[in-house]
Design a protein around this motif. Structure first.
Motif, PDB file in Angstrom:
ATOM      1  N   CYS A 122       4.181  39.295 -33.355  1.00 39.91           N
ATOM      2  CA  CYS A 122       5.226  40.221 -33.824  1.00 39.91           C
ATOM      3  C   CYS A 122       6.322  40.428 -32.783  1.00 39.91           C
TER       4      CYS A 122
ATOM      5  N   SER B 222      -6.769  35.071 -31.207  1.00 38.02           N
ATOM      6  CA  SER B 222      -7.307  35.226 -32.555  1.00 38.02           C
ATOM      7  C   SER B 222      -6.768  36.486 -33.235  1.00 38.02           C
ATOM      8  N   LYS B 223      -6.302  37.447 -32.435  1.00 36.55           N
ATOM      9  CA  LYS B 223      -5.778  38.695 -33.019  1.00 36.55           C
ATOM     10  C   LYS B 223      -4.262  38.701 -33.111  1.00 36.55           C
ATOM     11  N   CYS B 224      -3.597  38.015 -32.168  1.00 37.51           N
ATOM     12  CA  CYS B 224      -2.132  38.093 -32.072  1.00 37.51           C
ATOM     13  C   CYS B 224      -1.464  37.460 -33.304  1.00 37.51           C
ATOM     14  N   VAL B 225      -0.465  38.204 -33.838  1.00 41.31           N
ATOM     15  CA  VAL B 225       0.288  37.669 -34.982  1.00 41.31           C
ATOM     16  C   VAL B 225       1.734  37.339 -34.584  1.00 41.31           C
TER      17      VAL B 225
ATOM     18  N   LEU C 203      -2.192  45.594 -32.878  1.00 41.17           N
ATOM     19  CA  LEU C 203      -3.494  45.001 -33.188  1.00 41.17           C
ATOM     20  C   LEU C 203      -4.433  44.953 -31.980  1.00 41.17           C
TER      21      LEU C 203
ATOM     22  N   ARG D 121       2.028  28.834 -36.015  1.00 41.87           N
ATOM     23  CA  ARG D 121       1.974  30.297 -35.945  1.00 41.87           C
ATOM     24  C   ARG D 121       2.593  30.776 -34.653  1.00 41.87           C
TER      25      ARG D 121
ATOM     26  N   THR E 231      -1.923  25.550 -35.359  1.00 44.70           N
ATOM     27  CA  THR E 231      -3.322  25.973 -35.527  1.00 44.70           C
ATOM     28  C   THR E 231      -4.041  25.070 -36.522  1.00 44.70           C
TER      29      THR E 231
ATOM     30  N   LYS F 135       2.666  33.134 -31.450  1.00 42.98           N
ATOM     31  CA  LYS F 135       1.729  33.890 -30.600  1.00 42.98           C
ATOM     32  C   LYS F 135       2.439  34.295 -29.319  1.00 42.98           C
TER      33      LYS F 135
END
Lengths: 70, 191
Positions: free
Chosen positions: A51, A46-49, A30, A8, A70, A10
């Motif tokens: 972007c 835990s919140k970061c996607v 977010l 993922r 992850t 981040k």
């Protein structure tokens, strides 16, 4: 069966060079990045996607988008 | 994203700069832009001013972002180094105290009021149209001319780096930002 590890994206802040201006926090959709105690920005993993909005906005260019397992 | 009242503080910043064109004594209002960040940093240990209320940053953000006046390139490494940031803070301090010294000289009667705004510490711009006399001592006006010089100089520098680099590049080396970050570091016990 082996669990498949996902990669993922981040955001990661170079806290040593961060000027704590808060431009990143303003654009994060977010609220995953905050300036902590006026010293440097911190990412909530835990919140970061990943972007990348914060990295583009950062006037000091101290935010990188990295791939993490992850 | 939801807009807050403090997202419109760029209007205050622009109004401030415009008022100084018509009556230099309005420059005194700029002291708020100096003291509020310091008070927030000392009292709360945060850079709340930079993070939310800085109208100047918003002006650069709008002009460079929405109006597209920025190249949006990375700022050079040396400009974000601690040496440059602290060096620029010291330079600003020296220039600030020199301005206070000039004000003192006018108050003491050793120097006449100079109706000029000094841009980039060098260029003396005639600014006499914005002075209509004062009810107070001419020293009050001298401080206003000096303080407006500081504000205009930093705005021009900010605009130049806004065009060359990212919109809010000024935030990287803003002396107030460096100072409040230093206060927060000391207050919160980090190196």
């Amino acid at each position: 069966m082996d669990s498949v590890k996902k990669k993922r994206r981040k955001a990661a802040v170079n806290q040593n060079d961060c000027v704590a201006c808060g431009c990143c926090a303003k654009v994060c959709p977010l609220s995953a990045i905050q300036v902590v105690k006026g010293v440097a920005a911190q990412v909530d993993g835990s919140k970061c996607v990943g972007c990348g909005k914060c990295a583009r906005e950062c006037p000091a260019s101290v935010i990188e988008i990295r791939e993490v397992e992850t | 994203m939801k807009k807050h009242w403090y997202d419109y503080l760029w209007i205050v910043e622009l109004t401030y700069l415009i008022l100084g064109f018509f009556n230099i004594l309005f420059a005194w209002i700029g002291l708020f832009f100096f003291f509020i960040p310091l008070i927030i940093a000392v009292a709360r240990g945060t850079k709340g001013y930079c993070n939310r209320y800085c109208g100047r940053g918003q002006v650069f953000g709008l002009l460079g972002g929405r109006f597209g006046l920025s190249r949006k390139k990375d700022i050079p490494k040396w400009m974000k180094s601690k040496a440059f940031r602290y060096g620029f803070l010291i330079w600003f301090f020296i220039m600030f105290f020199q301005m206070l010294w000039n004000t003192y000289l006018v108050f003491a009667g050793a120097q006449n009021l100079r109706q000029v705004v000094t841009l980039l510490w060098t260029f003396k711009l005639p600014w006499n149209w914005a002075y209509h006399g004062t009810l107070f001592h001419p020293g009050v006006a001298q401080f206003a001319f000096g303080f407006y010089s500081v504000m205009l100089t930093s705005t021009v520098l900010g605009l130049i780096t806004m065009i060359l680099f990212k919109p809010r590049s000024w935030c990287v080396y803003c002396p107030m930002g460096t100072m409040t970050q230093l206060i927060c570091k000391v207050k919160n016990g980090s190196k």
